[in-house]
Scaffold this active site. Structure first.
Site, short mmCIF file in Angstrom:
data_model
loop_
_atom_site.label_atom_id
_atom_site.label_comp_id
_atom_site.label_asym_id
_atom_site.label_seq_id
_atom_site.Cartn_x
_atom_site.Cartn_y
_atom_site.Cartn_z
N ASP A 54 0.86 -1.17 0.00
CA ASP A 54 0.00 0.00 0.00
C ASP A 54 0.91 1.23 0.00
O ASP A 54 2.11 1.14 0.25
CB ASP A 54 -0.88 -0.05 1.26
CG ASP A 54 -1.66 1.23 1.47
OD1 ASP A 54 -2.36 1.67 0.54
OD2 ASP A 54 -1.55 1.80 2.58
N ILE A 55 0.32 2.40 -0.26
CA ILE A 55 1.12 3.62 -0.30
C ILE A 55 0.99 4.43 1.00
O ILE A 55 1.92 4.49 1.80
CB ILE A 55 0.74 4.49 -1.52
CG1 ILE A 55 1.17 3.81 -2.82
CG2 ILE A 55 1.42 5.87 -1.42
CD1 ILE A 55 0.85 4.57 -4.08
N ASP A 56 -0.15 5.06 1.19
CA ASP A 56 -0.31 5.99 2.31
C ASP A 56 -0.33 5.26 3.65
O ASP A 56 -1.14 4.37 3.88
CB ASP A 56 -1.60 6.79 2.14
CG ASP A 56 -1.57 7.63 0.88
OD1 ASP A 56 -0.87 8.65 0.87
OD2 ASP A 56 -2.23 7.25 -0.11
N GLY A 75 -5.34 2.62 -3.20
CA GLY A 75 -6.62 3.21 -3.57
C GLY A 75 -6.43 4.41 -4.47
O GLY A 75 -7.41 4.92 -5.05
N LYS A 130 -8.75 -4.47 -3.51
CA LYS A 130 -7.35 -4.71 -3.82
C LYS A 130 -7.09 -6.21 -3.96
O LYS A 130 -6.31 -6.64 -4.82
CB LYS A 130 -6.45 -4.14 -2.72
CG LYS A 130 -6.41 -2.63 -2.64
CD LYS A 130 -5.42 -2.19 -1.57
CE LYS A 130 -5.38 -0.67 -1.42
NZ LYS A 130 -4.37 -0.24 -0.43
N ASP A 180 -2.30 -0.78 5.79
CA ASP A 180 -2.64 -0.17 7.08
C ASP A 180 -4.09 0.28 7.20
O ASP A 180 -4.57 0.56 8.30
CB ASP A 180 -1.75 1.06 7.33
CG ASP A 180 -2.14 2.22 6.43
OD1 ASP A 180 -2.49 3.29 6.95
OD2 ASP A 180 -2.10 2.06 5.20
N ASN A 198 -9.29 -0.03 3.51
CA ASN A 198 -9.33 -0.59 2.15
C ASN A 198 -8.28 -1.67 1.93
O ASN A 198 -8.20 -2.24 0.84
CB ASN A 198 -9.19 0.52 1.10
CG ASN A 198 -7.86 1.24 1.18
OD1 ASN A 198 -7.18 1.21 2.21
ND2 ASN A 198 -7.48 1.90 0.12
#
Length: 261
Positions: free
Chosen positions: A10-12, A45, A187, A210, A213
């Site tokens: 994931d990114i954020d 997302g 995802k 985290d 989503n």
């Protein structure tokens, strides 16, 4: 491929710390994984145009974006799952009645259905620090594939939408906004398009996340790791929990599952 694994990030709150920066230990870990022959991918997302800089910095060309609705494998689009256009039209009409703004997002851009800067839109999108805000185009959703919408409403207000719009899933990502996705889109589903194509067995699949989503992804992926700063639902869904993102959480997690020393 017996020893090669694939790792989705994931990114954020996972690749990016709370200052929206990639920790040095995380960047090194990503390149170390690749040097060891592993496949590294992103599962987010975000829209593709919202993390192009991250892909370039980390040299990643395989990703699941829009929470699974737009999937790219080594630079090639292999799966798309747009929102139902008729249901989206009805959702738009309902949101206008309730004075809940919408941002429509396709593969290349995003546009809102309100002409002026709206507090909910500016406040929530600012937290992503992507340097881009939607422009006004209330008809943008017409005659094009929209993969995700942002519906701007306060917590709890999405419950009526959930009851009335079974074509969509509503996942909150900010106190003022929810993602609108095709029902059943996730995802986890997007990731399966990649793992099935590449033939990775479940024991060689890893995922770090985290947020809310990420829950389906963390439940599905055999070797799942939730960040220490993650939502409690994400931690409960994961097989492992690592340290916070700004405490070298990615490196620690990769060491925990045995991918790095």
């Amino acid at each position: 491929m017996s020893e090669q694994s694939i790792i989705f990030f994931d990114i954020d709150g996972t690749l990016l710390d709370h200052n929206k920066e990639i920790p040095a230990s995380t960047k090194k870990a990503i390149f170390d994984l690749r040097e060891r022959g592993h496949e590294v991918a992103i599962a987010t997302g975000r829209a593709p145009f919202m993390f192009e800089d991250i892909r370039k910095e980390l040299e990643i060309d395989t990703y699941v974006s829009y929470n699974g609705q737009y999937v790219v494998l080594r630079g090639e689009v292999i799966y798309t799952n747009p929102l139902n256009p008729d249901a989206l039209k009805t959702l738009t009409e309902r949101a206008i009645e309730k004075e809940n703004p919408i941002v429509y997002m396709d593969a290349d851009d995003m546009h809102s259905n309100v002409p002026e800067e709206h507090e909910y839109i500016t406040t929530s999108i600012k937290t992503l620090q992507v340097g881009k805000f939607p422009s006004f185009d209330p008809a943008y959703y017409q005659n094009r594939e929209i993969y995700q919408c942002l519906l701007f409403c306060l917590e709890g207000a999405e419950q009526q939408y959930e009851a009335d719009f079974k074509d969509f899933d509503f996942i909150r990502w900010h106190p003022m906004s929810v993602d609108v996705l095709p029902a059943g889109g996730s995802k986890a589903n997007g990731i399966s398009k990649i793992t099935d194509k590449l033939g990775f067995p479940k024991e060689r699949q890893y995922a770090f996340g985290d947020g809310l989503n990420d829950v389906e992804m963390l439940k599905q992926i055999y070797n799942s790791v939730a960040m220490g700063n993650g939502e409690e639902e994400a931690k409960a869904a994961a097989r492992h929990v690592t340290k916070n993102v700004d405490e070298d959480g990615i490196l620690h997690g990769l060491q925990m599952v045995g991918l790095l020393d």
